[in-house]
Design a protein around this motif. Sequence first.
Motif, PDB file in Angstrom:
ATOM      1  N   SER A 186      -6.121  15.162  40.020  1.00  0.00           N
ATOM      2  CA  SER A 186      -6.333  16.329  39.159  1.00  0.00           C
ATOM      3  C   SER A 186      -5.090  17.204  39.131  1.00  0.00           C
ATOM      4  CB  SER A 186      -7.537  17.147  39.656  1.00  0.00           C
ATOM      5  OG  SER A 186      -8.713  16.372  39.634  1.00  0.00           O
ATOM      6  N   ALA A 187      -4.461  17.385  40.288  1.00  0.00           N
ATOM      7  CA  ALA A 187      -3.267  18.214  40.365  1.00  0.00           C
ATOM      8  C   ALA A 187      -2.107  17.580  39.608  1.00  0.00           C
ATOM      9  CB  ALA A 187      -2.882  18.435  41.826  1.00  0.00           C
ATOM     10  N   LEU A 188      -1.888  16.274  39.802  1.00  0.00           N
ATOM     11  CA  LEU A 188      -0.758  15.598  39.161  1.00  0.00           C
ATOM     12  C   LEU A 188      -0.915  15.542  37.649  1.00  0.00           C
ATOM     13  CD1 LEU A 188      -0.192  12.667  41.700  1.00  0.00           C
ATOM     14  CD2 LEU A 188       1.301  14.638  41.304  1.00  0.00           C
ATOM     15  N   ILE A 189      -2.105  15.208  37.191  1.00  0.00           N
ATOM     16  CA  ILE A 189      -2.337  15.139  35.744  1.00  0.00           C
ATOM     17  C   ILE A 189      -2.257  16.525  35.125  1.00  0.00           C
ATOM     18  CG2 ILE A 189      -4.019  14.528  33.962  1.00  0.00           C
ATOM     19  CD1 ILE A 189      -4.975  12.286  35.849  1.00  0.00           C
ATOM     20  N   SER A 190      -2.796  17.526  35.806  1.00  0.00           N
ATOM     21  CA  SER A 190      -2.724  18.902  35.294  1.00  0.00           C
ATOM     22  C   SER A 190      -1.274  19.391  35.240  1.00  0.00           C
ATOM     23  CB  SER A 190      -3.553  19.841  36.175  1.00  0.00           C
ATOM     24  OG  SER A 190      -4.913  19.519  36.101  1.00  0.00           O
ATOM     25  N   LEU A 191      -0.492  19.035  36.262  1.00  0.00           N
ATOM     26  CA  LEU A 191       0.916  19.410  36.265  1.00  0.00           C
ATOM     27  C   LEU A 191       1.661  18.752  35.102  1.00  0.00           C
ATOM     28  CD1 LEU A 191       3.242  20.903  37.635  1.00  0.00           C
ATOM     29  CD2 LEU A 191       3.561  18.903  39.110  1.00  0.00           C
ATOM     30  N   GLY A 192       1.371  17.470  34.868  1.00  0.00           N
ATOM     31  CA  GLY A 192       1.994  16.784  33.741  1.00  0.00           C
ATOM     32  C   GLY A 192       1.608  17.408  32.408  1.00  0.00           C
ATOM     33  N   TYR A 193       0.334  17.776  32.282  1.00  0.00           N
ATOM     34  CA  TYR A 193      -0.149  18.424  31.061  1.00  0.00           C
ATOM     35  C   TYR A 193       0.526  19.775  30.859  1.00  0.00           C
ATOM     36  CZ  TYR A 193      -3.568  20.752  27.978  1.00  0.00           C
ATOM     37  OH  TYR A 193      -4.174  21.440  26.968  1.00  0.00           O
ATOM     38  N   TYR A 194       0.668  20.530  31.977  1.00  0.00           N
ATOM     39  CA  TYR A 194       1.352  21.831  31.916  1.00  0.00           C
ATOM     40  C   TYR A 194       2.797  21.668  31.439  1.00  0.00           C
ATOM     41  CZ  TYR A 194       3.912  25.874  33.704  1.00  0.00           C
ATOM     42  OH  TYR A 194       4.761  26.956  33.823  1.00  0.00           O
ATOM     43  N   GLU A 195       3.502  20.693  32.006  1.00  0.00           N
ATOM     44  CA  GLU A 195       4.896  20.469  31.620  1.00  0.00           C
ATOM     45  C   GLU A 195       4.995  20.021  30.163  1.00  0.00           C
ATOM     46  OE1 GLU A 195       7.338  21.396  33.271  1.00  0.00           O
ATOM     47  OE2 GLU A 195       6.565  21.650  35.304  1.00  0.00           O
ATOM     48  N   LEU A 196       4.031  19.219  29.713  1.00  0.00           N
ATOM     49  CA  LEU A 196       4.017  18.775  28.323  1.00  0.00           C
ATOM     50  C   LEU A 196       3.862  19.953  27.369  1.00  0.00           C
ATOM     51  CD1 LEU A 196       3.892  16.531  26.161  1.00  0.00           C
ATOM     52  CD2 LEU A 196       1.423  16.418  26.561  1.00  0.00           C
ATOM     53  N   LEU A 197       2.916  20.840  27.668  1.00  0.00           N
ATOM     54  CA  LEU A 197       2.721  22.019  26.815  1.00  0.00           C
ATOM     55  C   LEU A 197       3.967  22.887  26.793  1.00  0.00           C
ATOM     56  CD1 LEU A 197      -0.937  23.136  27.675  1.00  0.00           C
ATOM     57  CD2 LEU A 197      -0.139  21.919  25.660  1.00  0.00           C
ATOM     58  N   ASN A 198       4.625  23.002  27.937  1.00  0.00           N
ATOM     59  CA  ASN A 198       5.868  23.773  27.981  1.00  0.00           C
ATOM     60  C   ASN A 198       6.953  23.127  27.138  1.00  0.00           C
ATOM     61  OD1 ASN A 198       5.059  25.900  29.513  1.00  0.00           O
ATOM     62  ND2 ASN A 198       6.188  25.345  31.353  1.00  0.00           N
ATOM     63  N   ALA A 199       7.044  21.801  27.211  1.00  0.00           N
ATOM     64  CA  ALA A 199       8.101  21.084  26.505  1.00  0.00           C
ATOM     65  C   ALA A 199       7.946  21.195  24.991  1.00  0.00           C
ATOM     66  CB  ALA A 199       8.116  19.616  26.923  1.00  0.00           C
ATOM     67  N   ILE A 200       6.708  21.108  24.510  1.00  0.00           N
ATOM     68  CA  ILE A 200       6.482  21.180  23.060  1.00  0.00           C
ATOM     69  C   ILE A 200       6.252  22.611  22.598  1.00  0.00           C
ATOM     70  CG2 ILE A 200       5.566  18.847  23.013  1.00  0.00           C
ATOM     71  CD1 ILE A 200       2.768  19.975  22.851  1.00  0.00           C
ATOM     72  N   ASN A 201       6.259  23.544  23.576  1.00  0.00           N
ATOM     73  CA  ASN A 201       6.079  24.969  23.273  1.00  0.00           C
ATOM     74  C   ASN A 201       4.832  25.198  22.438  1.00  0.00           C
ATOM     75  OD1 ASN A 201       6.820  27.663  23.482  1.00  0.00           O
ATOM     76  ND2 ASN A 201       8.014  27.620  21.585  1.00  0.00           N
TER      77      ASN A 201
END
Length: 554
Positions: free
Chosen positions: A379-394
């Motif tokens: 849950s932590a790893l997937i959530s972190l990846g999702y967070y970084e994705l949202l940041n990357a695409i703004n």
Amino acid sequence: MVSNSKNPGKARRLMGIIAVILFIVVLVVSVLLFENPPKGKRTDAPESAFSADRAFVHLTQIAKQPHTFYMPENENVRSYIVEQLQGLGLDVDLESHPIVYNRGNGNEQATLHNIIATLKGSLDGKALMMSAHYDSVAKGPGANDDGVAVAALIETARALKAQAKPLHDILFVITDGEEGGLLGAEQFWLGSKYKDRVGMVANFEARGASGPSLMFQTSSGNGMLIRGFASVAPVPVSNSFLADIYRKMPNDTDLTVSLRTGVPGLNFAYVGSWDKYHSAEDTIDHVSKATLQHHGDNALAVASHFGAMDVSGLKDSDMEYFNVYGKLVYYPQSLNLPLAILLTVILIALTAVFIGKRAASIGRVISGIGFVVLGFLLSALISLGYYELLNAINERIGMSFYHFSFLAITLIVHVLLSLYLRRTRNELEMVISASFMFLFLVYVVTFLLPGAGYMFGLPLVAHCIVLGFLIASKDPSAALRRSWMIMLLSVVPGLLFTTLFHLLFMAMPPRVNVVCAVLFSLNLFLIYPLTSNIAALLKGSGRTRSTGKARFSV
């Protein structure tokens, strides 16, 4: 045994899942409703009551433009505050302190001016100090930080004058230079002629522009402070977990300085809409009158209660405390370790009974703990990846949906994990495994973060009670799959973690969603029968792992 008629069974399972989810939603919403700040009172409110509209009038004069301690506008704000406090009949003193400071261009000289207004009591003795700061950052006019608190204290002084005379003096200390590094507070506690008269401090701050007024920090030995606050706070929003987290953070307020001297105190702030904090948007247009009302209600309640008692000996044993449905629940923090030991004995005994009844396997319980760890790591790893994705695409999405999406991801992870787990172990084993993980966390927080003891200890108490009742059941896992049983398992975690998530979502940057995903994962394992039922519905099978003579049915 599996039902011969698949469609009725699927329909019943679906209706049960929907009922549980609706129950949890209602539970969460009801908790949040009780944490909303009260509606602001108008100018026609009783004279002895706090009125947000009356306080807002002061705020329009205090927060016209930026007024850090070295700006000329700061003098205008100071003059207004002094005039208002004198107009209320308080004894007002202005203490000046020459200082040398550096804004990056070498040393400069300035003079700080702390405002001390005294509401005289009927007896001699230690005084209650109500504090806030009147300077702002250079970027904005500081309507919330800390104009709301200053306006609230002026209105509190007016309301107190309309009430009975306090037992001891109440000092309203409005400091200068807080944004420069707690400069005014440092000078007050270094050399003010009033400092030795203070027996307790209540400080009022802001780190946002909306939300409830949180009592987020206390001095050590807070037993009498917590009991007093709990008895008078109209809408208490506070918990000892929050206080422990704050102690680990590098943030400081004026209360930091007084606590170093050993004077007991309470700290209040609000943290919603934190993006307005220390910005040009911290204007009166972004002030919530409901928040102003709550801040003022807390100030008046504290002043009325502690102003009517002897505050010279307030230190007592520390309390574990949390708010639920408009009440502050508390108990001695010293119970944390005995409770942990008692829960250990009970949980081991219950597990032994279920193993003896062949309802659970010790091997699958132990390996289940590993799956609990795997669940929150995924849950932590997937959530972190999702967070970084949202940041990357703004990607810009509403914050409510933003927070919900992380919780939804965690739920999906658990359903997928349950598709495998339900073939290898039963619901009872996974609930016991999750309980042992919570027991481990109870010991961790008892020694490292004692204010969080209730957060992990009380859900475990509830689960041990439920497991105790299941001893008499012929099929404990089948009982755990029932909708009403899942609802029962979800009550205590839902009550406690909803408040924590709410405060973290309000106060912290978006990355906190990764932390919340881990905590949500732990809670989903406590109510594992829910995700197991969802997985069964998706799989289209009623079968689950059998451990003994009987194969469990749904």
